[in-house]
Design a protein around this motif. Structure first.
Motif, mmCIF file in Angstrom:
data_model
loop_
_atom_site.group_PDB
_atom_site.id
_atom_site.type_symbol
_atom_site.label_atom_id
_atom_site.label_comp_id
_atom_site.label_asym_id
_atom_site.label_seq_id
_atom_site.Cartn_x
_atom_site.Cartn_y
_atom_site.Cartn_z
ATOM 1 N N VAL A 74 0.818 -1.218 0.000
ATOM 2 C CA VAL A 74 0.000 0.000 0.000
ATOM 3 C C VAL A 74 0.846 1.260 0.000
ATOM 4 O O VAL A 74 0.689 2.132 -0.863
ATOM 5 C CB VAL A 74 -0.971 0.000 1.202
ATOM 6 N N ALA A 75 1.749 1.386 0.949
ATOM 7 C CA ALA A 75 2.485 2.647 1.128
ATOM 8 C C ALA A 75 3.268 3.064 -0.117
ATOM 9 O O ALA A 75 3.108 4.187 -0.601
ATOM 10 C CB ALA A 75 3.394 2.558 2.343
ATOM 11 N N GLN A 128 -5.469 -0.771 -12.623
ATOM 12 C CA GLN A 128 -5.727 -1.581 -11.435
ATOM 13 C C GLN A 128 -5.652 -3.072 -11.775
ATOM 14 O O GLN A 128 -4.723 -3.506 -12.445
ATOM 15 C CB GLN A 128 -7.105 -1.231 -10.861
ATOM 16 N N GLY A 129 -6.594 -3.845 -11.306
ATOM 17 C CA GLY A 129 -6.627 -5.276 -11.534
ATOM 18 C C GLY A 129 -7.689 -5.913 -10.665
ATOM 19 O O GLY A 129 -8.400 -5.226 -9.921
ATOM 20 N N TYR A 130 -7.782 -7.232 -10.734
ATOM 21 C CA TYR A 130 -8.833 -7.936 -10.004
ATOM 22 C C TYR A 130 -8.557 -8.033 -8.506
ATOM 23 O O TYR A 130 -9.390 -8.569 -7.768
ATOM 24 C CB TYR A 130 -9.033 -9.332 -10.591
ATOM 25 N N ALA A 181 -9.422 -11.036 -5.701
ATOM 26 C CA ALA A 181 -9.073 -12.228 -6.473
ATOM 27 C C ALA A 181 -7.776 -12.871 -6.007
ATOM 28 O O ALA A 181 -7.570 -14.080 -6.180
ATOM 29 C CB ALA A 181 -8.961 -11.864 -7.956
ATOM 30 N N HIS A 182 -6.876 -12.071 -5.426
ATOM 31 C CA HIS A 182 -5.582 -12.572 -4.974
ATOM 32 C C HIS A 182 -5.684 -13.311 -3.644
ATOM 33 O O HIS A 182 -4.743 -14.004 -3.246
ATOM 34 C CB HIS A 182 -4.605 -11.410 -4.843
ATOM 35 N N PRO A 229 -5.949 -4.375 3.831
ATOM 36 C CA PRO A 229 -5.399 -3.386 2.912
ATOM 37 C C PRO A 229 -5.481 -3.829 1.452
ATOM 38 O O PRO A 229 -5.408 -5.020 1.164
ATOM 39 C CB PRO A 229 -3.935 -3.309 3.367
ATOM 40 N N GLU A 230 -5.597 -2.863 0.567
ATOM 41 C CA GLU A 230 -5.552 -3.117 -0.871
ATOM 42 C C GLU A 230 -5.167 -1.817 -1.574
ATOM 43 O O GLU A 230 -5.941 -0.857 -1.584
ATOM 44 C CB GLU A 230 -6.892 -3.641 -1.396
ATOM 45 N N PHE A 231 -3.984 -1.789 -2.172
ATOM 46 C CA PHE A 231 -3.465 -0.531 -2.715
ATOM 47 C C PHE A 231 -4.265 -0.026 -3.903
ATOM 48 O O PHE A 231 -4.382 1.190 -4.109
ATOM 49 C CB PHE A 231 -1.974 -0.661 -3.069
ATOM 50 N N ASN A 232 -4.837 -0.929 -4.727
ATOM 51 C CA ASN A 232 -5.654 -0.496 -5.859
ATOM 52 C C ASN A 232 -6.828 0.360 -5.388
ATOM 53 O O ASN A 232 -7.165 1.374 -5.999
ATOM 54 C CB ASN A 232 -6.207 -1.717 -6.612
#
Length: 359
Positions: A95-96, A123-125, A130-131, A149-152
């Motif tokens: 994230v950071a 971005q992405g899934y 999805a990951h 957390p999710e950076f997207n």
């Protein structure tokens, strides 16, 4: 090269492609240069070779001061395409740095680029979780968020807040697994398969699917890097797409149990039953063999680490659950391009051979 002037005529557009060295950024630049009304500035850590209508800027996007110094004078930019990525060991650690790079790029360019029209976010899934494991399929742009957390997600939230009251708009492009021609990229599945198959052939062994048993039978989709480039530019220039997210994939689904034998035939290999094995482990000792193959077949001389994306291959081949999204929103908004995934793979393999990356 032809200069890119700060006072850009109204009919010309200037793209700032952040992440120019990756498979997504490189293919996006190639596509933009086929369009006569675009000039392109590529941004990456190492820079690149400039040519007509394209110049490269080397910048450390993790450093706010360096970002301002290198990007803060680019007043001619009309469209910012963000496709940079920094890998880290855990999802939380992603994230950071990835949020910081986006912020540093936008906040360096925006004050200078008075004619900025659009910021495009790749971005992405992961947005759909999805990951993490089995997720709702087909995934849709309206699906509920998952536990951070999710950076997207953080990147999109940042853009939405930053855009409020501004003249520019944003879009978020969500591809599946992206494949195209690129070297030294940590997330290039076509390269994983091509090098794995070439080494299998050199060793005289069949091409075995190395992933989890269930992954051989699940439904998958992929995104061709050329198709993704077209979709990215479309969303950035069609007013209907302002402040929207779009899933972008080839348009067909496949299972490895059908695709894998076709790939084996391309490399003139037999198949054998799948055998779960971590590529990051079993391919770790193959550098000497690769060097011998490079000399034997007169290959272009790329270092083994440049053509090794084994950890990413292990990641993709571990998905023993369906992995696809609903792409109908993009079609409803006017994007109708599609790519046959089998043809995509074979075309990329042909390109690797043409450039003597593989035998």
């Amino acid at each position: 090269m032809q200069a890119i002037h700060p006072e850009t005529p109204n009919d010309r557009k200037v793209a700032l492609v952040v992440g120019a060295g990756g498979v997504i950024g490189r293919n996006l630049i190639d596509y933009l240069l086929t369009l006569p009304d675009w000039d392109v500035i590529g941004v990456s850590r190492r820079g690149g070779e400039s040519r007509d209508r394209l110049r490269h800027v080397a910048a450390d996007l993790l450093d706010p001061a360096d970002s301002r110094e290198k990007l803060g004078s680019l007043s001619e930019v009309t469209h910012l395409f963000y496709a940079a990525y920094q890998d880290r060991p855990t999802w939380a650690e992603l994230v950071a740095p990835n949020l910081a790079m986006l912020k540093n790029a936008v906040e360096a360019v925006e004050p200078a680029a008075r004619n900025l029209k659009h910021v495009s976010l790749m971005q992405g899934y992961k947005v759909y979780g999805a990951h993490l494991g089995p997720f709702k399929t087909p995934a849709r742009e309206t699906d509920a968020p998952h536990m951070p957390p999710e950076f997207n997600v953080d990147q999109q939230n940042y853009l939405e807040e930053r855009q409020k009251g501004k003249a520019w708009t944003w879009s978020a492009i969500r591809p599946s697994v992206v494949s195209g021609f690129a070297l030294g990229n940590p997330m290039n599945l076509a390269m994983v398969i091509a090098v794995y198959a070439s080494i299998s052939k050199e060793l005289g062994i069949p091409l075995r699917f190395p992933g989890k048993p269930g992954a051989y039978h699940t439904l998958m989709e992929m995104t061709d890097a050329g198709l993704l480039a077209k979709a990215t530019v479309w969303a950035a220039t069609d007013e209907r797409c302002a402040n929207q997210a779009f899933n972008i994939a080839n348009g067909d689904l496949f299972r490895w149990n059908e695709m894998w034998p076709k790939i084996a035939r391309y490399f003139e290999l037999e198949t054998a039953p799948p055998l779960p094995m971590p590529l990051e482990v079993v391919m770790a000792d193959k550098e000497e063999l690769w060097n011998r193959m490079t000399e034997k077949y007169g290959l272009a001389g790329h270092f083994y680490k440049e053509v090794s994306s084994w950890a990413f291959g292990d990641f993709v081949f571990s998905w023993d659950y369906d992995f696809f999204a609903d792409g109908s929103k993009a079609r409803r908004f006017g994007f109708h391009e599609y790519v046959d995934t089998e043809a995509m793979f074979m075309g990329i393999f042909d390109e690797f051979r043409r450039r003597k990356v593989i035998p």
